[in-house]
Structure formats: structure tokens, C-alpha cells
Design an enzyme around this catalytic site. Sequence first.
Site, PDB file in Angstrom:
ATOM      1  CB  SER A  14      90.494 -18.034 -14.533  1.00 50.62           C
ATOM      2  OG  SER A  14      89.221 -17.482 -14.851  1.00 50.62           O
ATOM      3  CG  MET A  91      86.968 -13.319 -25.602  1.00 52.90           C
ATOM      4  SD  MET A  91      85.463 -13.393 -24.604  1.00 52.90           S
ATOM      5  CE  MET A  91      85.026 -11.666 -24.573  1.00 52.90           C
ATOM      6  CG  HIS A 110      76.902 -14.543 -21.410  1.00 50.66           C
ATOM      7  ND1 HIS A 110      77.650 -13.907 -22.382  1.00 50.66           N
ATOM      8  CD2 HIS A 110      75.995 -13.649 -20.979  1.00 50.66           C
ATOM      9  CE1 HIS A 110      77.180 -12.676 -22.525  1.00 50.66           C
ATOM     10  NE2 HIS A 110      76.191 -12.485 -21.686  1.00 50.66           N
ATOM     11  CG  LEU A 145      76.146 -13.794 -29.117  1.00 47.57           C
ATOM     12  CD1 LEU A 145      77.409 -14.611 -29.360  1.00 47.57           C
ATOM     13  CD2 LEU A 145      76.418 -12.300 -29.309  1.00 47.57           C
TER      14      LEU A 145
HETATM   15  C1  GRF Z   1      85.023 -14.586 -17.829  1.00 43.20           C
HETATM   16  O1  GRF Z   1      84.330 -13.549 -17.181  1.00 43.20           O
HETATM   17  C2  GRF Z   1      84.050 -15.331 -18.721  1.00 43.20           C
HETATM   18  O2  GRF Z   1      82.717 -15.270 -18.235  1.00 43.20           O
HETATM   19  C3  GRF Z   1      84.131 -14.565 -19.986  1.00 43.20           C
HETATM   20  O3  GRF Z   1      85.542 -14.334 -20.119  1.00 43.20           O
HETATM   21  C4  GRF Z   1      86.051 -14.001 -18.812  1.00 43.20           C
HETATM   22  C5  GRF Z   1      87.449 -14.529 -18.659  1.00 43.20           C
HETATM   23  O4  GRF Z   1      87.392 -15.903 -18.607  1.00 43.20           O
HETATM   24  N1  GRF Z   1      83.564 -15.302 -21.085  1.00 43.20           N
HETATM   25  P1  GRF Z   1      88.732 -16.800 -18.338  1.00 43.20           P
HETATM   26  O5  GRF Z   1      89.420 -16.260 -17.107  1.00 43.20           O
HETATM   27  O6  GRF Z   1      89.625 -16.661 -19.560  1.00 43.20           O
HETATM   28  O7  GRF Z   1      88.196 -18.183 -18.126  1.00 43.20           O
END
Ligand code: GRF
Length: 197
Positions: A14, A91, A110, A145
Site C-alpha cells: 500500500s 520485512m 517504520h 536497524l
Molecule cells: C506498514 O505498516 C509499514 O509501516 C510496515 O509494513 C506495513 C505494511 O506496509 N513496514 P504496506 O501496506 O505493504 O506498504
Amino acid sequence: MSKRVAILISGGGSNMVKLAESMVGDHPARPVLVASNDPQAGGLARAAQMGIATAAVDHRAFKGDRPAFEAALLEKIEAAAPDIICLAGFMRVLTEGFVRRFEGRMINIHPSLLPLYKGLHTHQRALDAGDTQAGCTVHEVTAALDDGPILGQARVPVMAGDTAESLAARVLVQEHALYPAVLRRFASGDRAPLYLP
Ligand code: GRF
């Protein structure tokens, strides 16, 4: 000449979508690649629908050999010749070698008000601490990190009855406003921190 931006994701993407949607018109940057460590990441299909080149390197195929995984990912990234790398829901912890290669031109979002709550489960930790505010931070990526220079932050109130999920949803709305705003400044060479609201 537009800055070339590669966006790394692990899931739905997103934040990637909002970043890509923002890079139009007189914006100083354009998306050139969306890459993921998960070939099934939903964000890859969303990027392809937006006409952005995609790549995936399944980290599980490297069975914990992080440098080998990163070498394969790097090959895909370098092929796009990015000027800037945006980590957006990515991740995997990156090795110091990878970070050094892009130091000063790699940023991350973050979901906490750094330096509070580095690492995972940020919203539950804020709730457990009884915090009245939460939020998100965009920062430069350095070897430590979630620790680089802060480029922007957005705050939200913690509401009575909040769960980690309800708080995450409130923060995500701010992520989608903050990250594009910071990227536009960063791509134009402005590293002054932006605070929303
Ligand atoms: C979000 O809360 C971001 O801060 C964290 O992963 C979550 C999902 O992100 N790092 P997205 O919808 O895949 O951009």
C-alpha cells in the site's frame, strides 16, 4: 533528469502504491522498479498493473544465506540503475554490506515514532506502554536497524479501546501521506525533517 526510484516490498504494497502514484507531473522522481523477497507479494501485481517493472527473489530459496540472497536481489536492483531505494513494508533485515552500497540514498518507513519501538510489534508495544500518541517515521537506512537520520514523522492519537489493529490502521493512513511527501523532498535534495500534522 528525474531521479530513478526502486521500491522494495514484502506484502500488499500500500505504501508502494502511494509512492508510485505521487511520482507524476513535476515530481523530481519516477518509479523504475518494484522488487520483493516474496514472489507472491500482492504489491507485485499492483505494480505491474501500474506499468512498473517488477522483480522477485525468494529469500526462502537461500535458506538463511543472507549475503547470497542479497547478491541475487542486488542484481535485479542494479539492472534498474536506481538513484534512490525506498523500503516500503520490506520485512528483511539487510546486511551492513547492502546498506553501505546505498547509504545516503536508501530510506524506510517504520510504524512508530522513532527512536521509540525499533523492530517489530510497534503498535502493541505503544499500547502496552500506555502511550497517548503513536505514529510513523521515515528515516535514512543505516547499518543499525531502524536507526538512521529522521526525515519525517506523523503522529496519531491513541484512542480508548484501541487494539494493535485499529492503531495500525490509523497510522497507515498517515504513512500514506508522510512517505510521498518525504520522498518528494528527498528526491529534490531536501533532507530537513518534515513533521505532520
Ligand atoms: C506498514 O505498516 C509499514 O509501516 C510496515 O509494513 C506495513 C505494511 O506496509 N513496514 P504496506 O501496506 O505493504 O506498504
